[in-house]
Design a protein around this motif. Sequence first.
Motif, PDB file in Angstrom:
ATOM      1  N   PRO A  23      -2.825  -3.045  -8.969  1.00 23.78           N
ATOM      2  CA  PRO A  23      -2.388  -2.144  -7.903  1.00 23.78           C
ATOM      3  C   PRO A  23      -1.640  -0.944  -8.481  1.00 23.78           C
ATOM      4  O   PRO A  23      -0.934  -1.059  -9.478  1.00 23.78           O
ATOM      5  N   ASP A  24      -1.805   0.181  -7.842  1.00 25.27           N
ATOM      6  CA  ASP A  24      -1.188   1.411  -8.305  1.00 25.27           C
ATOM      7  C   ASP A  24       0.148   1.599  -7.585  1.00 25.27           C
ATOM      8  O   ASP A  24       0.191   2.113  -6.462  1.00 25.27           O
ATOM      9  N   ASP A  25       1.235   1.163  -8.222  1.00 20.27           N
ATOM     10  CA  ASP A  25       2.560   1.264  -7.617  1.00 20.27           C
ATOM     11  C   ASP A  25       2.973   2.710  -7.378  1.00 20.27           C
ATOM     12  O   ASP A  25       3.654   3.008  -6.407  1.00 20.27           O
ATOM     13  N   GLU A  26       2.553   3.598  -8.259  1.00 17.75           N
ATOM     14  CA  GLU A  26       2.955   5.004  -8.134  1.00 17.75           C
ATOM     15  C   GLU A  26       2.455   5.605  -6.826  1.00 17.75           C
ATOM     16  O   GLU A  26       3.203   6.297  -6.134  1.00 17.75           O
ATOM     17  N   ARG A  27       1.207   5.351  -6.492  1.00 16.82           N
ATOM     18  CA  ARG A  27       0.654   5.886  -5.245  1.00 16.82           C
ATOM     19  C   ARG A  27       1.352   5.278  -4.044  1.00 16.82           C
ATOM     20  O   ARG A  27       1.641   5.971  -3.071  1.00 16.82           O
ATOM     21  N   LEU A  28       1.628   3.992  -4.095  1.00 15.64           N
ATOM     22  CA  LEU A  28       2.314   3.327  -3.001  1.00 15.64           C
ATOM     23  C   LEU A  28       3.729   3.868  -2.841  1.00 15.64           C
ATOM     24  O   LEU A  28       4.169   4.165  -1.726  1.00 15.64           O
ATOM     25  N   LEU A  29       4.436   4.025  -3.936  1.00 16.24           N
ATOM     26  CA  LEU A  29       5.798   4.570  -3.880  1.00 16.24           C
ATOM     27  C   LEU A  29       5.798   5.990  -3.313  1.00 16.24           C
ATOM     28  O   LEU A  29       6.642   6.334  -2.484  1.00 16.24           O
ATOM     29  N   ARG A  30       4.849   6.796  -3.752  1.00 21.17           N
ATOM     30  CA  ARG A  30       4.762   8.178  -3.271  1.00 21.17           C
ATOM     31  C   ARG A  30       4.487   8.202  -1.763  1.00 21.17           C
ATOM     32  O   ARG A  30       5.113   8.968  -1.023  1.00 21.17           O
ATOM     33  N   ALA A  31       3.598   7.339  -1.302  1.00 23.83           N
ATOM     34  CA  ALA A  31       3.279   7.286   0.130  1.00 23.83           C
ATOM     35  C   ALA A  31       4.488   6.825   0.943  1.00 23.83           C
ATOM     36  O   ALA A  31       4.771   7.371   2.009  1.00 23.83           O
ATOM     37  N   LEU A  32       5.205   5.825   0.445  1.00 21.09           N
ATOM     38  CA  LEU A  32       6.389   5.338   1.170  1.00 21.09           C
ATOM     39  C   LEU A  32       7.505   6.372   1.187  1.00 21.09           C
ATOM     40  O   LEU A  32       8.248   6.473   2.156  1.00 21.09           O
ATOM     41  N   GLU A  33       7.609   7.153   0.111  1.00 20.26           N
ATOM     42  CA  GLU A  33       8.592   8.242   0.088  1.00 20.26           C
ATOM     43  C   GLU A  33       8.231   9.317   1.111  1.00 20.26           C
ATOM     44  O   GLU A  33       9.095   9.808   1.834  1.00 20.26           O
ATOM     45  N   GLU A  34       6.964   9.673   1.178  1.00 20.74           N
ATOM     46  CA  GLU A  34       6.524  10.701   2.121  1.00 20.74           C
ATOM     47  C   GLU A  34       6.748  10.269   3.561  1.00 20.74           C
ATOM     48  O   GLU A  34       7.054  11.089   4.415  1.00 20.74           O
ATOM     49  N   ARG A  35       6.604   8.976   3.832  1.00 22.83           N
ATOM     50  CA  ARG A  35       6.824   8.455   5.180  1.00 22.83           C
ATOM     51  C   ARG A  35       8.304   8.243   5.485  1.00 22.83           C
ATOM     52  O   ARG A  35       8.664   7.912   6.613  1.00 22.83           O
ATOM     53  N   GLY A  36       9.168   8.386   4.480  1.00 22.42           N
ATOM     54  CA  GLY A  36      10.598   8.226   4.695  1.00 22.42           C
ATOM     55  C   GLY A  36      11.066   6.786   4.664  1.00 22.42           C
ATOM     56  O   GLY A  36      12.194   6.493   5.066  1.00 22.42           O
ATOM     57  N   ILE A  37      10.231   5.888   4.185  1.00 25.47           N
ATOM     58  CA  ILE A  37      10.616   4.478   4.115  1.00 25.47           C
ATOM     59  C   ILE A  37      11.488   4.234   2.895  1.00 25.47           C
ATOM     60  O   ILE A  37      12.471   3.499   2.963  1.00 25.47           O
ATOM     61  N   ILE A  38      11.133   4.843   1.776  1.00 22.60           N
ATOM     62  CA  ILE A  38      11.937   4.770   0.556  1.00 22.60           C
ATOM     63  C   ILE A  38      12.599   6.126   0.367  1.00 22.60           C
ATOM     64  O   ILE A  38      11.963   7.163   0.516  1.00 22.60           O
ATOM     65  N   CYS A  39      13.893   6.098   0.057  1.00 23.19           N
ATOM     66  CA  CYS A  39      14.658   7.340  -0.107  1.00 23.19           C
ATOM     67  C   CYS A  39      14.106   8.169  -1.263  1.00 23.19           C
ATOM     68  O   CYS A  39      13.652   7.639  -2.272  1.00 23.19           O
ATOM     69  N   LYS A  40      14.176   9.471  -1.113  1.00 22.41           N
ATOM     70  CA  LYS A  40      13.741  10.382  -2.171  1.00 22.41           C
ATOM     71  C   LYS A  40      14.867  10.569  -3.175  1.00 22.41           C
ATOM     72  O   LYS A  40      16.031  10.369  -2.869  1.00 22.41           O
ATOM     73  N   GLY A  41      14.513  10.967  -4.377  1.00 24.15           N
ATOM     74  CA  GLY A  41      15.497  11.264  -5.408  1.00 24.15           C
ATOM     75  C   GLY A  41      15.980  10.052  -6.175  1.00 24.15           C
ATOM     76  O   GLY A  41      16.989  10.124  -6.871  1.00 24.15           O
ATOM     77  N   LEU A  42      15.278   8.942  -6.081  1.00 25.58           N
ATOM     78  CA  LEU A  42      15.671   7.742  -6.813  1.00 25.58           C
ATOM     79  C   LEU A  42      15.015   7.722  -8.190  1.00 25.58           C
ATOM     80  O   LEU A  42      13.965   8.315  -8.394  1.00 25.58           O
ATOM     81  N   SER A  43      15.638   7.011  -9.125  1.00 25.08           N
ATOM     82  CA  SER A  43      15.025   6.828 -10.436  1.00 25.08           C
ATOM     83  C   SER A  43      13.863   5.846 -10.307  1.00 25.08           C
ATOM     84  O   SER A  43      13.693   5.193  -9.274  1.00 25.08           O
ATOM     85  N   TYR A  44      13.080   5.724 -11.372  1.00 24.82           N
ATOM     86  CA  TYR A  44      11.915   4.832 -11.341  1.00 24.82           C
ATOM     87  C   TYR A  44      12.347   3.391 -11.070  1.00 24.82           C
ATOM     88  O   TYR A  44      11.722   2.695 -10.272  1.00 24.82           O
ATOM     89  N   GLU A  45      13.407   2.932 -11.725  1.00 23.56           N
ATOM     90  CA  GLU A  45      13.883   1.562 -11.537  1.00 23.56           C
ATOM     91  C   GLU A  45      14.369   1.349 -10.110  1.00 23.56           C
ATOM     92  O   GLU A  45      14.131   0.305  -9.497  1.00 23.56           O
ATOM     93  N   GLU A  46      15.064   2.348  -9.548  1.00 25.23           N
ATOM     94  CA  GLU A  46      15.550   2.247  -8.171  1.00 25.23           C
ATOM     95  C   GLU A  46      14.381   2.220  -7.185  1.00 25.23           C
ATOM     96  O   GLU A  46      14.416   1.501  -6.187  1.00 25.23           O
ATOM     97  N   LYS A  47      13.348   3.001  -7.469  1.00 25.72           N
ATOM     98  CA  LYS A  47      12.158   2.988  -6.617  1.00 25.72           C
ATOM     99  C   LYS A  47      11.482   1.619  -6.644  1.00 25.72           C
ATOM    100  O   LYS A  47      11.050   1.111  -5.616  1.00 25.72           O
ATOM    101  N   GLN A  48      11.396   1.021  -7.825  1.00 24.05           N
ATOM    102  CA  GLN A  48      10.796  -0.302  -7.945  1.00 24.05           C
ATOM    103  C   GLN A  48      11.605  -1.339  -7.157  1.00 24.05           C
ATOM    104  O   GLN A  48      11.042  -2.199  -6.491  1.00 24.05           O
ATOM    105  N   GLU A  49      12.921  -1.248  -7.219  1.00 30.78           N
ATOM    106  CA  GLU A  49      13.777  -2.171  -6.468  1.00 30.78           C
ATOM    107  C   GLU A  49      13.633  -1.934  -4.962  1.00 30.78           C
ATOM    108  O   GLU A  49      13.572  -2.882  -4.179  1.00 30.78           O
ATOM    109  N   ALA A  50      13.566  -0.669  -4.546  1.00 31.05           N
ATOM    110  CA  ALA A  50      13.372  -0.349  -3.131  1.00 31.05           C
ATOM    111  C   ALA A  50      12.016  -0.867  -2.649  1.00 31.05           C
ATOM    112  O   ALA A  50      11.907  -1.384  -1.531  1.00 31.05           O
ATOM    113  N   LEU A  51      11.004  -0.772  -3.476  1.00 30.63           N
ATOM    114  CA  LEU A  51       9.682  -1.295  -3.130  1.00 30.63           C
ATOM    115  C   LEU A  51       9.736  -2.810  -2.972  1.00 30.63           C
ATOM    116  O   LEU A  51       9.173  -3.368  -2.033  1.00 30.63           O
ATOM    117  N   ARG A  52      10.453  -3.477  -3.868  1.00 30.86           N
ATOM    118  CA  ARG A  52      10.603  -4.928  -3.767  1.00 30.86           C
ATOM    119  C   ARG A  52      11.304  -5.311  -2.465  1.00 30.86           C
ATOM    120  O   ARG A  52      10.877  -6.224  -1.758  1.00 30.86           O
TER     121      ARG A  52
END
Length: 89
Positions: A23-52
Amino acid sequence: MKRACLFILLLVCPLLSFAQSQPDDERLLRALEERGIICKGLSYEEKQEALRIYLQRKAMMKDKKQKDKDTTGQPDTLDDTQKTCISPE
């Protein structure tokens, strides 16, 4: 002959599972950021934790909906939308 074919088949099958795409986590993270589900401006590790966190919440809500549907015959109306974005902080 049958044993040789079986051996080759068992040898090749596990290798095929490695060839499947992951699975392509980058595309999923980008889509969730665009929808406002995951906060913008997070580091890669923070994005992974937010995705979890997001996936864990989604699984819990799915389980709850399934239990409610099984016990009452109708799904409960749960508020799937959240007012704030997910941040691991």
